[in-house]
Design a protein around this motif. Structure first.
Motif, PDB file in Angstrom:
ATOM      1  N   HIS A 183      -1.469  -9.276  -7.484  1.00  0.00           N
ATOM      2  CA  HIS A 183      -0.528 -10.262  -8.019  1.00  0.00           C
ATOM      3  C   HIS A 183       0.913  -9.763  -7.913  1.00  0.00           C
ATOM      4  CE1 HIS A 183       0.772 -13.717 -10.236  1.00  0.00           C
ATOM      5  NE2 HIS A 183       1.226 -13.000 -11.247  1.00  0.00           N
ATOM      6  N   LEU A 184       1.126  -8.497  -8.237  1.00  0.00           N
ATOM      7  CA  LEU A 184       2.470  -7.925  -8.111  1.00  0.00           C
ATOM      8  C   LEU A 184       2.967  -8.032  -6.676  1.00  0.00           C
ATOM      9  CD1 LEU A 184       4.914  -6.266  -9.103  1.00  0.00           C
ATOM     10  CD2 LEU A 184       3.586  -4.208  -8.539  1.00  0.00           C
ATOM     11  N   ILE A 185       2.141  -7.633  -5.724  1.00  0.00           N
ATOM     12  CA  ILE A 185       2.554  -7.657  -4.323  1.00  0.00           C
ATOM     13  C   ILE A 185       2.784  -9.083  -3.852  1.00  0.00           C
ATOM     14  CG2 ILE A 185       1.796  -7.093  -1.968  1.00  0.00           C
ATOM     15  CD1 ILE A 185       0.397  -4.616  -3.232  1.00  0.00           C
ATOM     16  N   ALA A 186       1.952 -10.005  -4.307  1.00  0.00           N
ATOM     17  CA  ALA A 186       2.137 -11.416  -3.948  1.00  0.00           C
ATOM     18  C   ALA A 186       3.484 -11.929  -4.458  1.00  0.00           C
ATOM     19  CB  ALA A 186       0.999 -12.255  -4.514  1.00  0.00           C
ATOM     20  N   ILE A 187       3.830 -11.609  -5.695  1.00  0.00           N
ATOM     21  CA  ILE A 187       5.118 -12.019  -6.251  1.00  0.00           C
ATOM     22  C   ILE A 187       6.263 -11.452  -5.411  1.00  0.00           C
ATOM     23  CG2 ILE A 187       6.683 -11.778  -8.225  1.00  0.00           C
ATOM     24  CD1 ILE A 187       4.203 -11.708 -10.022  1.00  0.00           C
ATOM     25  N   CYS A 188       6.153 -10.179  -5.069  1.00  0.00           N
ATOM     26  CA  CYS A 188       7.211  -9.534  -4.290  1.00  0.00           C
ATOM     27  C   CYS A 188       7.343 -10.165  -2.903  1.00  0.00           C
ATOM     28  CB  CYS A 188       6.942  -8.033  -4.178  1.00  0.00           C
ATOM     29  SG  CYS A 188       7.167  -7.137  -5.733  1.00  0.00           S
ATOM     30  N   LYS A 189       6.221 -10.543  -2.300  1.00  0.00           N
ATOM     31  CA  LYS A 189       6.278 -11.198  -0.989  1.00  0.00           C
ATOM     32  C   LYS A 189       6.986 -12.552  -1.080  1.00  0.00           C
ATOM     33  CE  LYS A 189       2.302  -9.182   1.485  1.00  0.00           C
ATOM     34  NZ  LYS A 189       2.867  -9.099   2.844  1.00  0.00           N
ATOM     35  N   VAL A 190       6.739 -13.275  -2.158  1.00  0.00           N
ATOM     36  CA  VAL A 190       7.352 -14.594  -2.320  1.00  0.00           C
ATOM     37  C   VAL A 190       8.845 -14.485  -2.635  1.00  0.00           C
ATOM     38  CG1 VAL A 190       7.394 -16.688  -3.754  1.00  0.00           C
ATOM     39  CG2 VAL A 190       5.210 -15.722  -3.011  1.00  0.00           C
ATOM     40  N   LEU A 191       9.204 -13.558  -3.516  1.00  0.00           N
ATOM     41  CA  LEU A 191      10.575 -13.491  -4.017  1.00  0.00           C
ATOM     42  C   LEU A 191      11.472 -12.511  -3.275  1.00  0.00           C
ATOM     43  CD1 LEU A 191       9.973 -13.528  -7.890  1.00  0.00           C
ATOM     44  CD2 LEU A 191      10.421 -15.456  -6.375  1.00  0.00           C
ATOM     45  N   HIS A 192      10.872 -11.507  -2.658  1.00  0.00           N
ATOM     46  CA  HIS A 192      11.676 -10.413  -2.102  1.00  0.00           C
ATOM     47  C   HIS A 192      11.207 -10.030  -0.700  1.00  0.00           C
ATOM     48  CE1 HIS A 192      13.058 -10.129  -6.231  1.00  0.00           C
ATOM     49  NE2 HIS A 192      11.841  -9.808  -6.653  1.00  0.00           N
ATOM     50  N   GLY A 193      11.069 -11.017   0.157  1.00  0.00           N
ATOM     51  CA  GLY A 193      10.571 -10.774   1.508  1.00  0.00           C
ATOM     52  C   GLY A 193      11.408  -9.822   2.326  1.00  0.00           C
ATOM     53  N   GLU A 194      12.668  -9.631   1.947  1.00  0.00           N
ATOM     54  CA  GLU A 194      13.530  -8.712   2.698  1.00  0.00           C
ATOM     55  C   GLU A 194      13.094  -7.249   2.550  1.00  0.00           C
ATOM     56  OE1 GLU A 194      15.980  -9.640  -1.140  1.00  0.00           O
ATOM     57  OE2 GLU A 194      14.275 -10.434  -0.007  1.00  0.00           O
ATOM     58  N   TYR A 195      12.216  -6.986   1.590  1.00  0.00           N
ATOM     59  CA  TYR A 195      11.700  -5.633   1.394  1.00  0.00           C
ATOM     60  C   TYR A 195      10.267  -5.512   1.929  1.00  0.00           C
ATOM     61  CZ  TYR A 195      15.781  -4.939  -1.547  1.00  0.00           C
ATOM     62  OH  TYR A 195      17.072  -4.841  -2.007  1.00  0.00           O
ATOM     63  N   ALA A 196      10.041  -6.082   3.094  1.00  0.00           N
ATOM     64  CA  ALA A 196       8.693  -6.122   3.684  1.00  0.00           C
ATOM     65  C   ALA A 196       8.115  -4.733   3.898  1.00  0.00           C
ATOM     66  CB  ALA A 196       8.733  -6.892   5.001  1.00  0.00           C
ATOM     67  N   THR A 197       8.930  -3.785   4.334  1.00  0.00           N
ATOM     68  CA  THR A 197       8.442  -2.421   4.589  1.00  0.00           C
ATOM     69  C   THR A 197       7.947  -1.777   3.306  1.00  0.00           C
ATOM     70  OG1 THR A 197       9.982  -2.149   6.432  1.00  0.00           O
ATOM     71  CG2 THR A 197       9.059  -0.147   5.476  1.00  0.00           C
ATOM     72  N   GLU A 198       8.738  -1.888   2.246  1.00  0.00           N
ATOM     73  CA  GLU A 198       8.357  -1.306   0.955  1.00  0.00           C
ATOM     74  C   GLU A 198       7.118  -1.992   0.390  1.00  0.00           C
ATOM     75  OE1 GLU A 198      12.745  -0.594   1.542  1.00  0.00           O
ATOM     76  OE2 GLU A 198      11.363  -2.267   1.843  1.00  0.00           O
ATOM     77  N   GLU A 203       4.710  -3.426   2.140  1.00  0.00           N
ATOM     78  CA  GLU A 203       3.554  -3.002   2.946  1.00  0.00           C
ATOM     79  C   GLU A 203       3.083  -1.613   2.524  1.00  0.00           C
ATOM     80  OE1 GLU A 203       0.511  -3.355   5.667  1.00  0.00           O
ATOM     81  OE2 GLU A 203       1.945  -4.890   4.965  1.00  0.00           O
ATOM     82  N   GLN A 204       4.004  -0.733   2.227  1.00  0.00           N
ATOM     83  CA  GLN A 204       3.621   0.607   1.764  1.00  0.00           C
ATOM     84  C   GLN A 204       2.893   0.524   0.425  1.00  0.00           C
ATOM     85  OE1 GLN A 204       6.882   3.378   1.329  1.00  0.00           O
ATOM     86  NE2 GLN A 204       5.614   4.886   0.256  1.00  0.00           N
ATOM     87  N   ALA A 205       3.386  -0.323  -0.461  1.00  0.00           N
ATOM     88  CA  ALA A 205       2.733  -0.496  -1.762  1.00  0.00           C
ATOM     89  C   ALA A 205       1.330  -1.065  -1.594  1.00  0.00           C
ATOM     90  CB  ALA A 205       3.570  -1.409  -2.655  1.00  0.00           C
ATOM     91  N   LEU A 206       1.143  -1.948  -0.633  1.00  0.00           N
ATOM     92  CA  LEU A 206      -0.176  -2.520  -0.348  1.00  0.00           C
ATOM     93  C   LEU A 206      -1.160  -1.423   0.045  1.00  0.00           C
ATOM     94  CD1 LEU A 206      -2.210  -4.769   0.275  1.00  0.00           C
ATOM     95  CD2 LEU A 206      -1.020  -5.160   2.426  1.00  0.00           C
ATOM     96  N   THR A 207      -0.727  -0.515   0.895  1.00  0.00           N
ATOM     97  CA  THR A 207      -1.586   0.605   1.305  1.00  0.00           C
ATOM     98  C   THR A 207      -1.948   1.481   0.112  1.00  0.00           C
ATOM     99  OG1 THR A 207      -0.560   0.631   3.505  1.00  0.00           O
ATOM    100  CG2 THR A 207      -1.734   2.623   2.818  1.00  0.00           C
ATOM    101  N   GLU A 208      -0.951   1.771  -0.727  1.00  0.00           N
ATOM    102  CA  GLU A 208      -1.194   2.621  -1.901  1.00  0.00           C
ATOM    103  C   GLU A 208      -2.133   1.933  -2.896  1.00  0.00           C
ATOM    104  OE1 GLU A 208       3.310   4.624  -1.820  1.00  0.00           O
ATOM    105  OE2 GLU A 208       2.770   3.082  -3.294  1.00  0.00           O
ATOM    106  N   ALA A 209      -1.939   0.643  -3.114  1.00  0.00           N
ATOM    107  CA  ALA A 209      -2.772  -0.092  -4.070  1.00  0.00           C
ATOM    108  C   ALA A 209      -4.223  -0.147  -3.613  1.00  0.00           C
ATOM    109  CB  ALA A 209      -2.224  -1.503  -4.266  1.00  0.00           C
ATOM    110  N   ALA A 210      -4.438  -0.367  -2.312  1.00  0.00           N
ATOM    111  CA  ALA A 210      -5.809  -0.399  -1.779  1.00  0.00           C
ATOM    112  C   ALA A 210      -6.501   0.930  -2.026  1.00  0.00           C
ATOM    113  CB  ALA A 210      -5.782  -0.727  -0.293  1.00  0.00           C
ATOM    114  N   SER A 211      -5.766   2.018  -1.871  1.00  0.00           N
ATOM    115  CA  SER A 211      -6.331   3.351  -2.109  1.00  0.00           C
ATOM    116  C   SER A 211      -6.672   3.555  -3.584  1.00  0.00           C
ATOM    117  CB  SER A 211      -5.332   4.419  -1.652  1.00  0.00           C
ATOM    118  OG  SER A 211      -5.809   5.714  -1.937  1.00  0.00           O
ATOM    119  N   ILE A 212      -5.785   3.133  -4.480  1.00  0.00           N
ATOM    120  CA  ILE A 212      -6.031   3.264  -5.920  1.00  0.00           C
ATOM    121  C   ILE A 212      -7.286   2.495  -6.323  1.00  0.00           C
ATOM    122  CG2 ILE A 212      -5.154   2.628  -8.214  1.00  0.00           C
ATOM    123  CD1 ILE A 212      -2.312   3.101  -7.062  1.00  0.00           C
TER     124      ILE A 212
END
Length: 412
Positions: free
Chosen positions: A300-315, A317-326
């Protein structure tokens, strides 16, 4: 004699607001009140203002502290609560105030062994310099008061925590809270004993709410104006209103220290309301009960960030990788969950805009009193409106008493 209620105000270079907040609080003629101000300012303006007003500076109810060590925002909040000596604590911002009835509410909490009162915001003030993206200065100098209030519920803290984590801890609504709440100091001291401090991460209000949800069994939530939050031009609320509340972690005093220590895995590494709230939540959980980190809704956090803050796509994507690992899942499965959530978020935003367009004025149909120069002006206006409506704390307390008895009976 130990104060009943300590109202604590951490401040930094905002004397133009803080002096009025202090005046407003000390205008409450009640010996049960302690006002604690921790001032990390570099401009010394607030110190000068107090020196020029000895009736304030010399008040036995004011504890004005200039910490000698350099503190970030969270450190300043920790210092403020640590300096308070009251049986209950109410944390507010330097552009806020309280209603005198907050002291009666604290007395009621003490007499009924209530650890936390979490009021809904039913009255709020916009300073003259407050601007919003859509309405400009339309809200400025207004005290808004809800047309209806008075509801009260007794809530389970573990349920509140579960709901908050399911929503990626986006705010403090529905949680036991210290920011504009009334909280037993002994509970806050127990949080510090377990975790090392009262607050963790880059948002003290969210950290405090999560910490209380992890450390209490139940709390009282009520819709009644015990405090008056203010929104000023230079505050986080003011910056958010004009969409300026985002940037690099290293550019913000609120977050740069935490970036150096190591930002929470699974939270995109940029500064925004959403990421700061998530960071504070996860840092607090890690200190008190690390097993609950996996309950956090990273998707949900990442989805919100994608909708509101798409200019930070790199950051993101990195959070997505970290969250999947957690979470121990594949990126593909987590991405699928995120994609579904993005659709829900977008639909909700469209509905919100459509509903707001039905009431196209700044007030949006809300009741308000205008032309109020500072937060000092608001408590008498609120008190007058409460008298006109026939509302008072005794009436609210009687309703709360019934709810508590019913809740206790059902628990047994």
């Amino acid at each position: 004699m130990q104060p009943l209620l300590s109202v604590v105000i951490p401040t930094h270079n905002r004397a133009q607001y803080a002096i009025h907040a202090i005046r407003s609080l000390l205008a409450i003629d009640d010996s049960r009140l302690e006002v604690v101000v921790t001032d990390t300012s570099t401009d010394a303006r607030l110190a000068a203002e107090l020196e020029a007003n000895p009736s304030l500076a010399n008040s036995p109810r004011l504890r004005y502290i200039r910490p000698t060590e350099r503190l970030d925002m969270t450190g300043n909040h920790n210092a403020a609560v640590g300096a308070a000596t009251g049986q209950y604590i109410c944390l507010i911002g330097d552009d806020d105030t309280i209603a005198a009835e907050a002291l009666d509410a604290a007395q009621w909490a003490l007499g009924n062994d209530i650890d936390v009162i979490a009021p809904d915001v039913v009255a709020n003030y916009a300073w003259p310099d407050f601007r919003s993206r859509h309405f400009g200065m339309g809200h400025a100098s207004r005290l808004y008061i809800a047309r209806k209030f008075g509801s009260v519920t007794c809530l389970d803290s573990s349920d509140a925590l579960r709901n908050a984590l399911r929503g990626a801890a986006q705010g403090t609504d529905g949680l036991p809270k210290i920011y504009h709440g009334i909280v037993a100091k002994r509970v806050l001291d127990s949080i510090k004993a377990v975790s090392g401090n009262y607050f963790h991460g880059s948002s003290p209000d969210v950290s405090g709410a999560i910490g209380l949800a992890l450390s209490t069994k139940r709390f009282v939530k009520l819709a009644y104006p015990l405090t008056i939050p203010g929104a000023s031009g230079g505050s986080n609320t003011g910056r958010s209103a004009v969409n300026q509340h985002k940037g690099k972690l290293s550019d913000e005093a609120q977050t740069k220290g935490f970036e150096a220590k190591g930002w929470s895995a699974g939270v995109p590494k940029f500064f925004s309301v959403e990421t700061v709230w998530a960071h504070a939540s996860l840092e607090t959980i890690a200190k008190i009960d690390a097993s609950r980190v996996r309950d956090f809704n990273f998707a949900h956090l990442i989805a919100i960030c994608k909708v509101l803050h798409g200019e930070y796509a790199t950051e993101i994507e990195q959070a997505l990788t970290e969250a999947a690992s957690i979470l121990g899942v594949t990126k593909a499965s987590l991405q699928s969950e995120i994609d579904a959530d993005i659709g829900r978020i977008k639909r909700k935003r469209v509905l919100h805009v459509a509903q707001r367009l039905l009431r196209p004025t700044a007030a949006g149909g809300r009741f308000y009193v205008g032309n109020l120069a500072t937060i000092e002006d608001t408590p008498p206006v609120l008190a007058d409106q409460m008298r006109r409506r026939g509302e008072n704390w005794s009436k609210m307390a009687a309703a709360a008493q019934v709810v508590i008895r019913t809740s206790a009976a059902s628990a047994h």
